[in-house]
Design an enzyme around this catalytic site. Structure first.
Site, PDB file in Angstrom:
ATOM      1  NE  ARG A 295      -3.801   0.145   0.255  1.00 20.20           N
ATOM      2  CZ  ARG A 295      -4.532  -0.275  -0.771  1.00 20.20           C
ATOM      3  NH1 ARG A 295      -4.423   0.329  -1.940  1.00 20.20           N
ATOM      4  NH2 ARG A 295      -5.356  -1.285  -0.654  1.00 20.20           N
TER       5      ARG A 295
ATOM      6  NE  ARG B 158      -1.544  -4.551  -7.588  1.00 23.76           N
ATOM      7  CZ  ARG B 158      -2.514  -3.885  -6.958  1.00 23.76           C
ATOM      8  NH1 ARG B 158      -2.262  -2.730  -6.385  1.00 23.76           N
ATOM      9  NH2 ARG B 158      -3.745  -4.374  -6.933  1.00 23.76           N
TER      10      ARG B 158
ATOM     11  CG  HIS C  55      -2.188   2.753  -8.454  1.00 24.55           C
ATOM     12  ND1 HIS C  55      -2.290   3.376  -7.234  1.00 24.55           N
ATOM     13  CD2 HIS C  55      -3.431   2.286  -8.722  1.00 24.55           C
ATOM     14  CE1 HIS C  55      -3.526   3.291  -6.791  1.00 24.55           C
ATOM     15  NE2 HIS C  55      -4.239   2.643  -7.663  1.00 24.55           N
TER      16      HIS C  55
ATOM     17  CG  ASP D 220     -11.533   5.317  -8.388  1.00 22.03           C
ATOM     18  OD1 ASP D 220     -11.762   4.180  -7.918  1.00 22.03           O
ATOM     19  OD2 ASP D 220     -10.633   5.548  -9.238  1.00 22.03           O
TER      20      ASP D 220
ATOM     21  CD  GLU E  59      -3.916   5.541  -9.857  1.00 23.42           C
ATOM     22  OE1 GLU E  59      -4.664   5.806  -8.892  1.00 23.42           O
ATOM     23  OE2 GLU E  59      -4.126   4.613 -10.659  1.00 23.42           O
TER      24      GLU E  59
HETATM   25  O1  TA6 Z   1      -6.551   3.702  -9.237  1.00 23.47           O
HETATM   26  C1  TA6 Z   1      -7.641   3.754  -8.336  1.00 23.47           C
HETATM   27  C2  TA6 Z   1      -8.076   2.321  -8.030  1.00 23.47           C
HETATM   28  O2  TA6 Z   1      -8.427   1.635  -9.211  1.00 23.47           O
HETATM   29  C3  TA6 Z   1      -9.236   2.373  -7.018  1.00 23.47           C
HETATM   30  O3  TA6 Z   1     -10.451   1.980  -7.623  1.00 23.47           O
HETATM   31  C4  TA6 Z   1      -8.776   1.413  -5.922  1.00 23.47           C
HETATM   32  O4  TA6 Z   1      -9.152   0.090  -6.215  1.00 23.47           O
HETATM   33  C5  TA6 Z   1      -7.266   1.621  -6.003  1.00 23.47           C
HETATM   34  O5  TA6 Z   1      -7.003   1.600  -7.403  1.00 23.47           O
HETATM   35  C6  TA6 Z   1      -6.414   0.688  -5.190  1.00 23.47           C
HETATM   36  O6  TA6 Z   1      -6.492  -0.597  -5.679  1.00 23.47           O
HETATM   37  P1  TA6 Z   1      -5.654  -1.752  -4.894  1.00 23.47           P
HETATM   38  O7  TA6 Z   1      -5.880  -2.973  -5.716  1.00 23.47           O
HETATM   39  O8  TA6 Z   1      -4.214  -1.324  -4.890  1.00 23.47           O
HETATM   40  O9  TA6 Z   1      -6.200  -1.788  -3.504  1.00 23.47           O
END
Ligand code: TA6
Length: 306
Positions: A78, A104, A174, A220, A279
């Site tokens: 995270r 990832r 991201h 989002d 992102e």
């Molecule tokens: O980029 C935004 C997103 O697609 C949100 O919808 C949320 O799911 C975020 O990515 C984080 O995703 P993750 O799979 O890293 O928890």
């Protein structure tokens, strides 16, 4: 050529004085620590995942990492700059496939590490293909990430199609950026852009951005057909973070806000208030077709402006 081995072996083979050292984090993941005259940075080999970057001139990190981030085999971290590849978001047809692709959460290896003439540090990593990855993506391919740590942070994600047949990818770096307070933060550069709103309530509606992006709730959004720089204007920390990209036609802006962050469980207490994701991506109709034996690179450079 992969440079493999334990952290000790990597330190011996890639000794760059004390500017690049390898160690372990969490449940045994190998992490590269960079400390040069311009900045410090950290990169977890799993996922080719930059987890930290702070210029020496900065009082606060620029890349955000959750205080509850897990460093565990096969688990996403995270924060930092997760590599979402070879698809962004949910897989188009396979509900059981991992969200944001598999890059990832699988092992990567170092292929090169050098000190540049300007004292920046350049390290290149490559995803290690395996039966596990081929079960999710059977196309012969190569994915590499070049990281340059200096006064700026530059990431270049390159997809190589090693087969005869074209394939289509969607992708994102991201990246979680550190801010003082999401409620006192604006994102400039997306004015007038069409975006798809991914929040559940919006049900995929498309709208056009009016003015800077400001934040009062979960946000989002996938902005489409945009190649411009974005600037995060952080009133509380009295700084701006510029995000300059190439090879990317989508920009995703995300804050989970309090409820979603609590549900996700790994943001830490109020961690969501001090991060925003901007992102650099190629998503939805901006997905990229890579011809047989062709390649595609997406680059993004982060810099601080006072
Ligand atoms: O980029 C935004 C997103 O697609 C949100 O919808 C949320 O799911 C975020 O990515 C984080 O995703 P993750 O799979 O890293 O928890």
């Amino acid at each position: 050529m992969f440079i493999l081995g334990s952290p000790e072996e990597l330190n011996n083979r890639l000794s760059m004085k004390d500017r690049l050292t390898f160690g372990k984090a969490g449940d045994g993941l190998v992490v590269a620590e960079i400390d040069n005259p311009h900045a410090t940075a950290s990169i977890c080999l799993q996922g080719g995942h930059v987890t930290a970057w702070q210029p020496k001139s900065a009082a606060q990190p620029v890349v955000w990492l959750s205080k509850l981030a897990k460093f565990a085999p096969g688990k996403s971290i995270r924060g930092g700059a997760p590599v979402c590849w070879p698809w962004f978001g949910a897989h188009a047809t396979e509900v059981g496939f991992p969200g944001h692709g598999y890059a990832r959460t699988v092992p990567w290896a170092v292929t090169q590490a050098v000190s540049l003439a300007d004292d920046a540090t350049q390290i290149t990593l490559e995803l290690i293909n395996s039966d596990q990855t081929r079960a999710l993506w059977s196309h012969p391919c190569k994915l590499s990430l070049e990281v340059v740590v200096g006064r700026t942070l530059k990431l270049t994600l390159t997809t190589g199609n090693l087969g005869d047949d074209a394939f289509v990818i969607s992708e994102a770096l991201h990246t979680y950026l550190q801010i003082g307070d999401i409620a006192q933060t604006r994102v400039l550069g997306l004015e007038g852009c069409e975006f798809l709103d991914k929040t559940v309530a919006a049900d995929g509606v498309r709208r056009r951005q009016e003015g800077p992006v400001t934040f009062t709730e979960e946000t989002d959004r996938i902005y489409l057909n945009t190649t411009t720089d974005c600037v995060i204007e952080d009133t509380q920390l009295a700084r701006r973070i510029r995000i300059a990209k190439s090879g990317s036609r989508s920009t995703v802006v995300w804050t989970p806000w309090t409820e979603k962050a609590d549900k996700m469980g790994d943001f830490g207490p109020d961690g969501w208030r001090t991060m925003v994701c901007v992102e650099s991506a190629n998503a939805l109709e901006n997905a990229v077709t890579i011809p047989g034996h062709g390649s595609h690179s997406m680059s993004v450079e982060y810099s601080l402006e006072n």
